[in-house]
Design a protein around this motif. Structure first.
Motif, short mmCIF file in Angstrom:
data_model
loop_
_atom_site.label_atom_id
_atom_site.label_comp_id
_atom_site.label_asym_id
_atom_site.label_seq_id
_atom_site.Cartn_x
_atom_site.Cartn_y
_atom_site.Cartn_z
N GLY B 274 0.79 -1.22 0.00
CA GLY B 274 0.00 0.00 0.00
C GLY B 274 0.82 1.27 0.00
N LYS B 275 2.13 1.16 0.23
CA LYS B 275 2.95 2.36 0.36
C LYS B 275 3.85 2.47 -0.88
CE LYS B 275 4.52 5.75 2.82
NZ LYS B 275 3.69 6.80 3.38
N ILE B 276 3.75 3.58 -1.61
CA ILE B 276 4.48 3.67 -2.88
C ILE B 276 6.00 3.60 -2.70
CG2 ILE B 276 4.90 5.10 -4.92
CD1 ILE B 276 1.97 6.07 -4.61
N PRO B 277 6.62 4.42 -1.80
CA PRO B 277 8.08 4.29 -1.65
C PRO B 277 8.49 2.89 -1.20
CG PRO B 277 7.25 6.18 -0.43
CD PRO B 277 6.05 5.45 -0.91
N GLY B 278 7.66 2.29 -0.34
CA GLY B 278 7.96 0.94 0.12
C GLY B 278 7.99 -0.04 -1.03
N VAL B 279 6.99 0.05 -1.89
CA VAL B 279 6.91 -0.89 -3.01
C VAL B 279 8.09 -0.67 -3.96
CG1 VAL B 279 5.55 -1.49 -5.03
CG2 VAL B 279 4.42 -1.15 -2.85
N ILE B 280 8.48 0.60 -4.17
CA ILE B 280 9.63 0.88 -5.04
C ILE B 280 10.89 0.27 -4.44
CG2 ILE B 280 11.12 2.74 -5.91
CD1 ILE B 280 8.59 4.42 -6.24
N LEU B 281 11.03 0.43 -3.13
CA LEU B 281 12.17 -0.17 -2.43
C LEU B 281 12.18 -1.69 -2.61
CD1 LEU B 281 13.97 1.72 -0.77
CD2 LEU B 281 12.90 0.79 1.29
N GLY B 282 10.99 -2.28 -2.47
CA GLY B 282 10.86 -3.73 -2.62
C GLY B 282 11.27 -4.18 -4.01
N ALA B 283 10.84 -3.42 -5.04
CA ALA B 283 11.18 -3.79 -6.41
C ALA B 283 12.68 -3.69 -6.63
CB ALA B 283 10.43 -2.88 -7.39
N CYS B 284 13.31 -2.65 -6.07
CA CYS B 284 14.77 -2.51 -6.20
C CYS B 284 15.47 -3.70 -5.56
CB CYS B 284 15.26 -1.23 -5.53
SG CYS B 284 14.63 0.26 -6.30
N ALA B 285 14.99 -4.08 -4.37
CA ALA B 285 15.59 -5.22 -3.68
C ALA B 285 15.46 -6.48 -4.52
CB ALA B 285 14.93 -5.42 -2.32
N LEU B 286 14.30 -6.62 -5.16
CA LEU B 286 14.03 -7.81 -5.97
C LEU B 286 15.04 -7.95 -7.10
CD1 LEU B 286 11.86 -10.04 -6.61
CD2 LEU B 286 10.92 -8.41 -8.21
N VAL B 287 15.37 -6.82 -7.77
CA VAL B 287 16.29 -6.88 -8.91
C VAL B 287 17.74 -6.92 -8.45
CG1 VAL B 287 17.00 -5.77 -11.05
CG2 VAL B 287 14.62 -5.63 -10.31
N LEU B 288 18.06 -6.11 -7.43
CA LEU B 288 19.46 -5.98 -7.05
C LEU B 288 19.98 -7.19 -6.28
CD1 LEU B 288 19.59 -2.21 -6.08
CD2 LEU B 288 20.21 -3.33 -8.22
N PHE B 289 19.13 -7.76 -5.46
CA PHE B 289 19.56 -8.87 -4.60
C PHE B 289 20.25 -9.99 -5.39
CE2 PHE B 289 18.49 -12.79 -2.25
CZ PHE B 289 19.18 -12.52 -1.09
N PRO B 290 19.59 -10.54 -6.44
CA PRO B 290 20.27 -11.62 -7.18
C PRO B 290 21.49 -11.14 -7.96
CG PRO B 290 18.12 -11.15 -8.13
CD PRO B 290 18.23 -10.32 -6.91
N GLU B 291 21.56 -9.83 -8.30
CA GLU B 291 22.73 -9.33 -9.00
C GLU B 291 23.93 -9.26 -8.06
OE1 GLU B 291 23.07 -8.88 -12.13
OE2 GLU B 291 20.97 -9.13 -12.68
#
Lengths: 304, 325
Positions: B274-291
């Motif tokens: 429900g929180k826009i900055p939170g979701v953006i942070l989550g998406a960044c984590a999703l892509v960066l983590f495996p890299e």
């Protein structure tokens, strides 16, 4: 083979696969009936059951061979171990969230499913494992039909498990407690029923049945892999909905109905076996549109 | 929510930091800095970095779309990749087999994703919310199997050679073109998400999420409002899919497996539903983590699952949750 014989052969296949669906659907429906949770990890519990059975059979085959004795021993041990796994999952992942919003516990169940199948994937390197038994392919022929003894025994074993469950739910104190909790948890607590223990027991029984189905599926198909629980989880859910979710006889019936529909449906022109899974999900969606309470389900007003 | 007892002093401290960050001048300052930084990155980043950033923008759009369904309306969609697939295949088929311009395929991709949202959501949203979860899971599989078995979708090997479009006379072919294009999409998605959140519709979603019966008693049409959320989420997914198709120029059914849907869901849950900055942070984590952790390979999804469990049990509100009054 003539059309009639093809249909008969498909009916037999459908009955057998349907009985696997039934066993898995029972776990869904029992857990749903008692705590109103869709346990997404249930299909993966079936898969874990198959792998535990596979590992145990490997151990037992040197001692008592991989004939029926070995298979039954492996299946029973797998049922107990996986039943305990179900209890642990319930205790660690679901119980802390029973009072939380519904979305949290659903997402937890999805997470549990991811953990189980990825764990097995890492363990097995994502490879198929051959489920080697000494059963062979002997059987009886009826006209052009050929039914192996393995198929017969599997159907009988499923029937026995279901009868046992029926007895357990309807004739024992524990079964009575489960049925009571499904109706009113708070009243049960006041009557001195240990609600948490009974919920744990429900997970044990449901997971043990799924494990039995997993081992039997391994015997029947001859190979197992980590992803086998995903599709059967969806289908067993469909079966539970067909029968009426929350209803135990409904789950048994729903599994058989789905198995038969699928076996016959793939014989229709335009619907090849590659569309088999789509067929089941389309049934699910149609059912939810027209009769969401299923065949034996009670109509229930939605409570969030 | 059952969060009060989980909040320790430490998380209360982070909450204070977030509250500080949410003051308007601070927020605008950070925004301005971020946008300038993002616009300057292609000047000195190499192609590998740009690729990762572009991927991140792409997942942000997908996650913001799913956030409308899961975060705003509180519905569990486990087949989000299906809408992403519908958008990608619509663009792929129309442009490669009917020679249609990419920009003209966009309305179709919106139409088809919205339509499938209505077909799936319409009947299921009348029932208990858990049914939606399992039906979307089944729908995700239906779309993937259909894509694998139909000839128009190119079967198991998928579609290749999807034509890339021109934008303002520039042929979009370099990675930095897509970097800017996808960043534009992110900004659009953020604005739409933000506007929706504070609209009448957004308040209705929030109400339904918190107490469905009370919402209905206040005259909110429960099924219709939920369907809006589901369909708007579907359109986000479809649009993202269309742009994915031209960036990759090739799509195959295996891109749209359940794991994909699960990962998008994880990002939304991880960041804070429900929180826009939170979701953006989550998406960044999703892509960066495996890299960052390349060597874990196969263990990746296992770790994701464990993270999902730990979040749900110990911090169900996510890293940067919505403040509720």
């Amino acid at each position: 083979m003539s059309l009639q014989e093809i249909i008969l052969q498909q009916l037999i296949n459908g009955l057998l696969i349907g009985s696997f669906y039934s066993l898995v659907a029972l776990g869904y429906t029992m857990v749903y009936g008692i705590i109103k949770l869709l346990n997404f990890a249930h299909g993966d519990i079936y898969m874990v059951g198959a792998f535990v059975g596979f590992a145990l059979l490997g151990v037992f085959s040197t001692a008592i061979g991989a004939g029926w004795l070995g298979i039954v021993a492996a299946m029973l041990c797998s049922m107990v171990l996986v039943g305990l796994l179900g209890v642990v999952i319930q205790r660690v992942a679901y119980r802390p969230l029973l009072k939380a919003p519904r979305l949290s516990i659903l997402i937890t169940a999805v997470g549990m499913s991811l953990v189980l199948y990825n764990f097995v994937m890492v363990l097995t390197n994502g490879e198929y494992k051959a489920f080697n038994t000494d059963l062979g392919f002997s059987g009886v022929s009826l006209g052009a039909l050929y039914i192996t003894y393995t198929q017969i025994v599997l159907v009988v074993a499923t029937a026995l498990l279901m009868l046992g469950l029926h007895w357990f739910i309807n004739k024992t104190m524990y079964g009575k407690a489960m049925r009571a909790i499904a109706i009113d948890q708070d009243a049960c607590r006041l009557m001195g029923i240990n609600v948490n223990k009974t919920i744990a027991l429900t997970f044990f029984v449901g997971s043990a049945l799924a494990a039995a189905a997993g081992v039997m599926a391994g015997v029947y198909y001859g190979s197992i892999h980590f992803f086998m629980g995903f599709v059967i989880g969806l289908k067993a859910f469909t079966a539970a909905v067909i029968g009426g979710i929350g209803s135990i006889p409904g789950a048994m019936l729903g599994g058989l109905v789905l198995g038969l529909l699928e076996a016959l449906g793939t014989q229709l022109p335009m619907v090849g076996s590659e569309w088999k899974d789509v067929f089941a999900f389309v049934i699910l969606i149609l059912l939810l549109v027209f009769k969401p309470t299923g065949i034996l389900g009670k109509s229930e007003i939605e409570r969030m | 929510m059952n969060t009060e007892k989980n909040i320790t002093t430490q998380t209360r401290l982070t909450d204070n930091i977030y509250a500080g960050l949410e003051k308007k001048p601070v927020l605008y300052g950070i925004f301005a800095l971020l946008i300038v930084a993002v616009l300057l990155v292609p000047q000195f980043a190499n192609n590998y970095l740009l690729e990762i950033f572009t991927n991140t923008w792409f997942y942000i759009v997908l996650c913001l779309g799913l956030n409308i369904v899961v975060g705003y309306a509180g519905l569990l969609d486990l087949g989000y990749a299906a809408f992403f697939a519908i958008g990608a295949y619509t663009t792929g088929i129309l442009s490669s087999q009917f020679g249609m311009n990419f920009w003209l395929t966009l309305p179709f991709s919106i139409l088809f994703s919205a339509l499938s949202g209505v077909i799936i959501g319409g009947p299921t949203l009348r029932l208990r919310s858990d049914y939606l979860a399992i039906v979307t899971l089944g729908f995700g599989e239906i779309i993937r199997i259909a894509a694998r078995n139909l000839s128009i979708t190119g079967g198991a090997s998928g579609l290749i050679g999807i034509e890339r479009p021109y934008l303002f006379g520039i042929y979009l072919s370099k990675i930095h073109h897509f970097y800017y294009l996808f960043f534009l999409l992110v900004i659009l998605a953020v604005i739409v998400s933000y506007r929706l959140h504070y609209s009448r519709l957004g308040r209705a979603w929030q109400y339904i999420r918190e107490d469905e019966d009370a919402a209905e008693a206040m005259g909110i049409n429960r099924v219709q409002i939920k369907l809006y959320a589901f369909v708007i989420g579907a359109i986000f997914g479809g649009m993202a899919g269309s742009f994915y198709a031209i960036k990759m120029t090739a799509i195959s059914p295996e891109t749209f497996v359940f794991t994909q849907s699960a990962m998008i869901l994880l990002a939304v849950v991880l960041g804070g539903m429900g929180k826009i900055p939170g979701v953006i942070l989550g998406a960044c984590a999703l892509v960066l983590f495996p890299e960052i952790f390349r060597e874990i390979g196969q263990m990746r999804m296992l770790l994701f699952g464990i993270v999902l469990l730990i979040i749900m049990i110990f911090r169900p509100q996510g890293i940067w949750p919505e403040r509720r009054n």
